[in-house]
Scaffold this motif. Structure first.
Motif, PDB file in Angstrom:
ATOM      1  N   GLN A   1       6.338   8.497 -87.633  1.00 55.74           N
ATOM      2  CA  GLN A   1       7.366   7.903 -86.793  1.00 55.74           C
ATOM      3  C   GLN A   1       7.424   6.394 -87.002  1.00 55.74           C
ATOM      4  OE1 GLN A   1       6.957   8.762 -82.611  1.00 55.74           O
ATOM      5  NE2 GLN A   1       8.406   7.178 -82.003  1.00 55.74           N
TER       6      GLN A   1
ATOM      7  N   GLU B   1      10.604   4.181 -88.457  1.00 56.65           N
ATOM      8  CA  GLU B   1      11.204   3.087 -87.696  1.00 56.65           C
ATOM      9  C   GLU B   1      11.232   1.798 -88.507  1.00 56.65           C
ATOM     10  OE1 GLU B   1       9.906   4.779 -83.271  1.00 56.65           O
ATOM     11  OE2 GLU B   1       8.734   3.204 -84.259  1.00 56.65           O
TER      12      GLU B   1
ATOM     13  N   ALA C   1      15.420   7.155 -88.293  1.00 54.61           N
ATOM     14  CA  ALA C   1      14.636   7.079 -87.058  1.00 54.61           C
ATOM     15  C   ALA C   1      15.552   7.126 -85.843  1.00 54.61           C
ATOM     16  CB  ALA C   1      13.795   5.804 -87.053  1.00 54.61           C
TER      17      ALA C   1
ATOM     18  N   VAL D   1      10.195  12.453 -78.725  1.00 57.21           N
ATOM     19  CA  VAL D   1      10.570  12.110 -80.097  1.00 57.21           C
ATOM     20  C   VAL D   1       9.501  12.526 -81.094  1.00 57.21           C
ATOM     21  CG1 VAL D   1       9.661   9.741 -80.018  1.00 57.21           C
ATOM     22  CG2 VAL D   1      11.577  10.297 -81.537  1.00 57.21           C
ATOM     23  N   THR D   2       8.219  12.514 -80.684  1.00 60.11           N
ATOM     24  CA  THR D   2       7.166  12.925 -81.621  1.00 60.11           C
ATOM     25  C   THR D   2       7.323  14.389 -82.030  1.00 60.11           C
ATOM     26  OG1 THR D   2       5.657  13.449 -79.790  1.00 60.11           O
ATOM     27  CG2 THR D   2       5.481  11.244 -80.783  1.00 60.11           C
TER      28      THR D   2
ATOM     29  N   VAL E   1       9.981  14.361 -84.765  1.00 66.16           N
ATOM     30  CA  VAL E   1       9.352  13.830 -85.976  1.00 66.16           C
ATOM     31  C   VAL E   1       8.467  14.905 -86.601  1.00 66.16           C
ATOM     32  CG1 VAL E   1       7.762  12.105 -86.912  1.00 66.16           C
ATOM     33  CG2 VAL E   1       9.454  11.431 -85.195  1.00 66.16           C
TER      34      VAL E   1
END
Length: 360
Positions: free
Chosen positions: A55, A59, A66, A80-81, A84
């Motif tokens: 992640q 970014e 991202a 969000v993880t 990802v």
């Protein structure tokens, strides 16, 4: 197969994707929680922790992707993880895995010198977890400067597909003993599908940092066809012999700079070598009169070497030591005619559906 249309900024596309595919993403997370636990012996918390360096890399190095992944997370109401982790599932799992391995897809290509009517084709059977077949999606994405369609798992940015510039992509897994930080199998696929030419598509991979290993078959309506093997430390390009290309799940390059998983994981089936030889021979036979859609369908329905044939059914091999994926989607992309022919499930059991691409 459900089609999802996405437009706007990366964040807007991601949020729309997440909201429209929320149920499918929920199911993908459930499937991968089980898969990571059984295949890589990782809890979901461990998987999410392993996603954090990827992640951060996204970014810093690929803010557009991202931002889209963050949008998918927001739209699907997932952390969000987790999104990802879906997009880097191959890299996370293969870094952690021990002596098991997966045997997956077969890709095929033919250029104008080997086909009826001078068409360029890329094709594949996508062999993977049976549970993901019902939630597989077809994304129709308008991005900054172009448009593409991709067949993929819910929550992922891309897998195989074709864009309005006539660049097509088919994919299959490679594994090695080397891992790193960089683009994933699925985020690099997205880079290819955002490219304006075959050369630009190959450059999107060769010019990038790569977190793991893989193989991309790239074709273009303008005539180019190339197979690109890559890993975190190097890459190799293969061009057509007699107008055709085939690839399975081992490195064809003589010195890839890494150890192929078949060279260091004990007890793996040599089935990928049989499949490679079979696919090449069948393509050569079809090229005598000229490859066409019907000929590619015959190859993709082939069961030689079952259960490790080109057309895969849901059953284990090697006394359970190796996990084989079922053919979830079979696809033929006619880059010249801007058409996609596909089946959901094993192609030996159903007719191919024809889809005229939206920009044709």
């Amino acid at each position: 197969m459900r089609m999802i249309r996405l437009r706007g900024t990366p964040s807007e596309r991601g949020q729309a994707y997440g909201a429209q595919a929320r149920d499918e993403i929920d199911e993908a997370v459930r499937v991968y929680r089980r898969w990571f636990a059984s295949f890589a012996r990782m809890s979901w918390d461990e998987v999410r922790a392993a996603a954090l360096p990827h992640q951060k890399w996204l970014e810093e190095s690929s803010p557009r992707h991202a931002g889209e992944i963050a949008g998918i997370a927001a739209g699907s109401e997932r952390d969000v993880t987790e999104i990802v982790a879906l997009n880097f599932r191959t890299e996370i799992a293969y870094r952690a895995v021990g002596g098991a391995a997966l045997s997956e897809c077969t890709v095929l290509g033919a250029d104008a010198t080997a086909t009826i009517g001078g068409h360029v084709y890329v094709a594949q059977n996508w062999d993977w977890l049976t549970e993901l077949l019902p939630v597989t999606v077809l994304l129709d994405v308008e991005f900054e400067g172009g448009r593409f369609v991709t067949v993929t798992e819910p929550g992922m940015l891309a897998k195989f597909g074709v864009n309005a510039a006539g660049v097509g992509l088919c994919v299959n897994l490679l594994g090695s003993d080397t891992h790193g930080l960089g683009g994933s199998f699925h985020t690099l696929a997205r880079e290819v599908l955002e490219s304006g030419s075959a050369v630009e598509a190959a450059w999107a991979v060769t010019g990038s940092r790569r977190a793991g290993s893989g193989n991309y078959l790239i074709g273009a309506a303008s005539g180019e066809l190339v197979d690109l093997e890559f890993n975190p430390v190097g890459y190799e390009l293969h061009f057509p012999g007699n107008g055709t290309l085939a690839h399975t799940n081992h490195f064809l390059g003589q010195d890839p700079g890494v150890r192929d998983r078949l060279r260091f994981l004990p007890g793996l089936s040599p089935g990928t070598y049989f499949r490679q030889d079979r696919a090449q021979r069948l393509l050569a036979a079809e090229a005598e009169p000229g490859v066409d859609v019907a000929g590619l369908q015959r190859i993709l329905r082939d069961h030689y070497g079952a259960p490790e044939g080109i057309c895969r059914h849901d059953r284990p091999a090697g006394g359970g030591r190796e996990v084989l994926g079922q053919t979830n989607v079979s696809v033929i992309i006619d880059l010249t005619a801007a058409e996609l022919h596909y089946t959901l499930g094993c192609p030996c059991e159903r007719d191919y559906e024809r889809m005229v691409l939206p920009w044709a």
